[in-house]
Design a protein around this motif. Structure first.
Motif, short mmCIF file in Angstrom:
data_model
loop_
_atom_site.label_atom_id
_atom_site.label_comp_id
_atom_site.label_asym_id
_atom_site.label_seq_id
_atom_site.Cartn_x
_atom_site.Cartn_y
_atom_site.Cartn_z
N THR A 140 57.09 27.97 42.69
CA THR A 140 56.12 27.41 43.12
C THR A 140 55.81 27.94 43.92
OG1 THR A 140 56.81 25.39 42.36
CG2 THR A 140 54.55 25.33 43.45
N PRO A 171 61.47 24.90 46.89
CA PRO A 171 60.33 25.41 47.43
C PRO A 171 60.59 26.56 48.34
CG PRO A 171 60.01 23.03 47.99
CD PRO A 171 60.99 23.22 47.06
N ASN A 182 50.02 25.94 45.22
CA ASN A 182 50.70 24.83 44.56
C ASN A 182 50.58 25.92 42.84
OD1 ASN A 182 52.10 23.30 46.49
ND2 ASN A 182 49.40 22.34 46.49
N LYS A 183 51.04 26.86 42.58
CA LYS A 183 51.06 27.05 40.76
C LYS A 183 52.48 27.91 40.77
CE LYS A 183 46.53 27.09 39.50
NZ LYS A 183 44.84 28.65 39.90
N ALA A 199 53.38 28.35 47.53
CA ALA A 199 52.81 26.66 48.23
C ALA A 199 51.39 27.36 48.40
CB ALA A 199 53.81 27.05 50.05
N ARG A 253 55.54 31.32 50.30
CA ARG A 253 53.19 31.90 50.11
C ARG A 253 53.73 32.63 50.59
NH1 ARG A 253 50.09 28.20 52.47
NH2 ARG A 253 51.33 26.85 53.27
#
Ligand SMILES: Cc1cc2nc3c(=O)[nH]c(=O)nc-3n(C[C@H](O)[C@H](O)[C@H](O)COP(=O)(O)OP(=O)(O)OC[C@H]3O[C@@H](n4cnc5c(N)ncnc54)[C@H](O)[C@@H]3O)c2cc1C
Length: 693
Positions: free
Chosen positions: A308, A288, A313-314, A310, A347
């Motif tokens: 990915t 991540p 979550n894709k 955050a 993210r």
């Protein structure tokens, strides 16, 4: 404390943002940053369509890396390998010498590559749409097509020059089609011999809607607006091949056009193949925080990485927005690691989508709002202006865009002269490569497949096949050497790939190198030494002899390409003939083998082999022979078969059922044909003598 060494591979959105953020956070005494990129500039991909459509200057969509990153060591060198176990990269240094460089941290952000190979013929005939060179060449080509359309005498040819096909209707396909349409249609007023109605821009898309990434109302707006502007949109249509003439669709239709732009198909960068790290669908798997899985000091960002998000979550999409945010966040994470602080996962909430559709119109989804038309176009331009690196670029592009709104687009044509190039061409069965009487422009060598030469003996008579040429043969030399139009029509008999040399380069080579000219002249003379020119009666006779009547039967069992050399020698010694036909796994013709070939194989083994054990008879035929499928079909006349035998200086040829069905049915032999001719001539002479008495 010694400065750590951070090596970045790539100079795109992710790499540049990473380098900028890291430099802002760490001083040069704390961290040495080296950025390796193949080019000395960053490409601003969203502006490639504007470059191709001549609405901005060529250099406005690139930014020089060393001016953007003054405190980073920018190297214009290609990295060929990253060895994560040894913590070093290998790059192509001066004069191509491979140079090793150790790192403390490496960041891999080498993006993706375009892959025209996914559709046969695209590599040879289509423009990719990924790097700056693609956009520049496309722009030159489009203006060149308009110039050629202006000069064309044949209306059909003029329409071909003015037909543009864009494969794919995602963001880049829509932007490219919109810009090409705008450039060509708005420029017709400067030409006398064609009008807007002669222009055809077609977008081919395999799905049932364009721009699948945007909301349905915006998609519908874009489709209607583009169709109104004159773009033909073919949905649920799959391109299966590209040729010199245009694009073949899966449903059998052919779209004719002199320009094909392929905006689909990407592949991973060759560098990623060399990396021994976890991957998924070719992209590097990361944690991540964006370190490569299992690696403490190797990072992967942008289009080449599978990161990915955050937020949902894709996996992150492959867009500039995401690449840039990943670059920033990864640099902050590296700083946190160096300072012993915890890292944060990637993210990001996407800001929206923007797509220009040509004609000062766009569609935009920004912060959940849907905007379309001129307002969206203005927003699109303002956002990209804001995003452009360096103030000087911003001013340059803003001036270009202002200029584009007020004045016509620049139509200067910097000739990239194909007459001076070696190019490659791809044809489907039945395609005409050139026609009898056309001005000779290229010399072609067959790299793969077979072509047939057709000749019309009298004006307006139906052209007939006179011979077949295959891999390694050439055509066009006679016309170019004699400065004459082509004397025959050339048509592809199978899928054909050609290497072609333009007329200027051909003249230069044959003019400067007397030995090459003499060799070519001799080969042309040999090729033209056909029987009927020396013996016209033979031609009449051969036209009357059905090929089936001189067919030699197939041996009881065909040889297979997986058979061994020993088995072939046995078949030669024990069978009815030493001329062997070799089939592939589908029992289709793969090649041939006769005593001459065997002699050549033995000579080659003698020269190249160091073994003292004699002939490697247990080795398979495929190891000695390459596929060669020169053949004639049952539909060909004996005249064609004879010319093909003579053109290739061979004594026999396999015969297959038809062009579509390559199952062998027998063979023809030159001596048998000669005997038949002599027999017939003798009979004719006897008849003449009897009549005279
Ligand atoms: C025509 C087009 C339009 C687009 N429009 C949009 C848009 O409107 N919005 C959007 O968000 N995204 C858009 N994208 C996608 C976006 O451009 C990419 O997602 C983005 O460029 C990815 O950034 P990156 O840093 O991973 O790779 P890139 O920007 O592709 O950069 C990779 C760099 O690495 C270099 N490199 C590769 N291999 C090596 C090597 N071995 N050694 C040294 N250097 C190497 C390359 O030369 C290149 O400079 C578009 C893409 C295209 C092609």
């Amino acid at each position: 404390m010694q400065a750590i060494k951070v090596v970045i591979v790539g100079g795109g959105f992710a790499a540049v943002q990473f380098a900028k953020t890291l430099r802002n956070k760490l001083s040069t005494s704390e961290c040495e940053i080296l950025l390796f990129n193949r080019e000395n500039h960053m490409v601003f991909h969203p502006l490639l369509a504007d470059v191709a459509g001549a609405s901005i200057n060529l250099d406005a969509a690139v930014a020089p890396l060393r001016q953007m990153l003054p405190a980073v060591e920018c190297r214009t060198e290609r990295v060929v390998r990253v060895d994560v176990a040894a913590a070093e990269i290998v790059f192509e240094g001066e004069n191509g010498a491979l140079t090793h460089l150790r790192y403390d941290h490496v960041v891999i952000a080498c993006g993706a590559e375009s892959n025209l190979g996914i559709i046969p013929g695209m590599t040879e005939h289509a423009f990719a749409f990924k790097v700056m060179r693609d956009a520049i060449e496309l722009r030159q080509h489009i203006v060149g097509q308009m110039e050629q359309a202006e000069a064309a005498i044949d209306p059909e040819r003029r329409r071909w020059h003015l037909s543009f096909i864009v494969v794919g209707a995602g963001f880049s396909g829509v932007e490219a089609a919109g810009e090409i349409n705008e450039l060509v249609r708005s420029s017709t007023r400067f030409y006398r011999n064609f009008r807007k109605e002669d222009v055809m821009v077609t977008m081919v898309h395999s799905q049932d809607q364009i721009l699948p990434e945007v909301a349905p109302p915006l998609r519908e707006f874009a489709r209607k607006k583009m169709e109104k502007a004159g773009v033909t949109i073919l949905l649920s249509s799959r391109a299966v091949a590209a040729t010199q003439e245009g694009v073949e669709l899966k449903d059998g239709r052919t779209l004719r056009g002199g320009t094909i732009v392929c905006t689909i198909g990407t592949t991973i960068s060759p560098l990623i193949h060399t990396l021994n790290v976890p991957k998924e669908k070719g992209r590097i798997r990361t944690t991540p925080e964006m370190r490569i899985e299992g690696q403490a000091n190797a990072w992967a960002l942008g289009d080449c990485a599978l990161i990915t998000n955050a937020f949902d979550n894709k996996p992150s999409p492959t867009t500039a927005q995401f690449a840039q945010r990943q670059g920033r966040q990864a640099a902050l994470n590296l700083v946190r690691i160096l300072r012993g602080q915890p890292t944060q996962p990637f993210r990001f909430k996407a800001l929206g989508q923007l797509c220009s559709i040509g004609g000062y119109s766009a569609v935009a989804e920004v912060f959940g709002l849907h905007v379309s038309g001129f307002l969206a176009w203005f927003l699109w331009r303002s956002v990209y202006l804001f995003k452009l690196p360096t103030l000087s670029r911003k001013i340059k592009v803003a001036l270009d865009w202002g200029w584009d709104v007020l004045f016509p687009r620049d139509l200067s044509f910097l000739n990239t002269d194909t007459a001076r190039q070696i190019t490659h061409a791809y044809y489907r069965p039945g395609d005409f490569i050139h026609r009898q009487g056309e001005l000779a422009r290229v010399f072609s060598v067959i790299e793969e497949g077979e072509v047939e030469l057709l000749q019309a003996t009298e004006q307006n008579s139906e052209p007939k096949i006179v011979t077949v040429l295959a891999k390694g043969d050439f055509f066009g030399a006679s016309a170019l050497l004699g400065n004459r139009p082509y004397e025959t029509t050339i048509r592809a008999r199978t899928l054909v790939r050609l290497a072609q040399v333009g007329s200027d380069l051909f003249s230069e080579i044959t003019g400067s190198f007397a030995a090459i000219r003499d060799l070519l002249t001799k080969a042309v003379v040999d090729q033209a030494g056909d029987l009927w020119r020396r013996l016209p009666l033979a031609k009449t006779i051969l036209e009357d002899v059905p090929l089936a009547s001189i067919l030699e039967p197939l041996p009881p069992q065909l040889l297979h390409k997986e058979n061994t050399l020993g088995e072939a020698i046995k078949a030669m010694n024990e069978g009815p003939t030493s001329d062997l036909i070799i089939a592939d796994e589908n029992q289709l013709l793969w090649g041939t083998l006769d005593r001459d070939d065997l002699y050549r194989i033995i000579a080659r083994i003698a020269v190249t082999s160091t073994a003292k054990s004699g002939l490697p008879i247990q080795h398979k035929l495929v190891e000695f022979l390459s596929m060669s499928r020169l053949s004639v079909t049952l539909d060909d006349s004996t005249l064609v078969a004879t010319a093909t035998l003579m053109d290739h200086g061979v004594s026999w040829l396999p015969v297959v059922r038809s062009k579509e069905d390559l199952r062998p049915v027998g063979s023809i032999r030159g001596d048998k044909i000669t005997y038949r001719i002599i027999q017939k001539i003798a009979q004719t002479e006897v008849k003449h003598a009897q009549a005279a008495n």
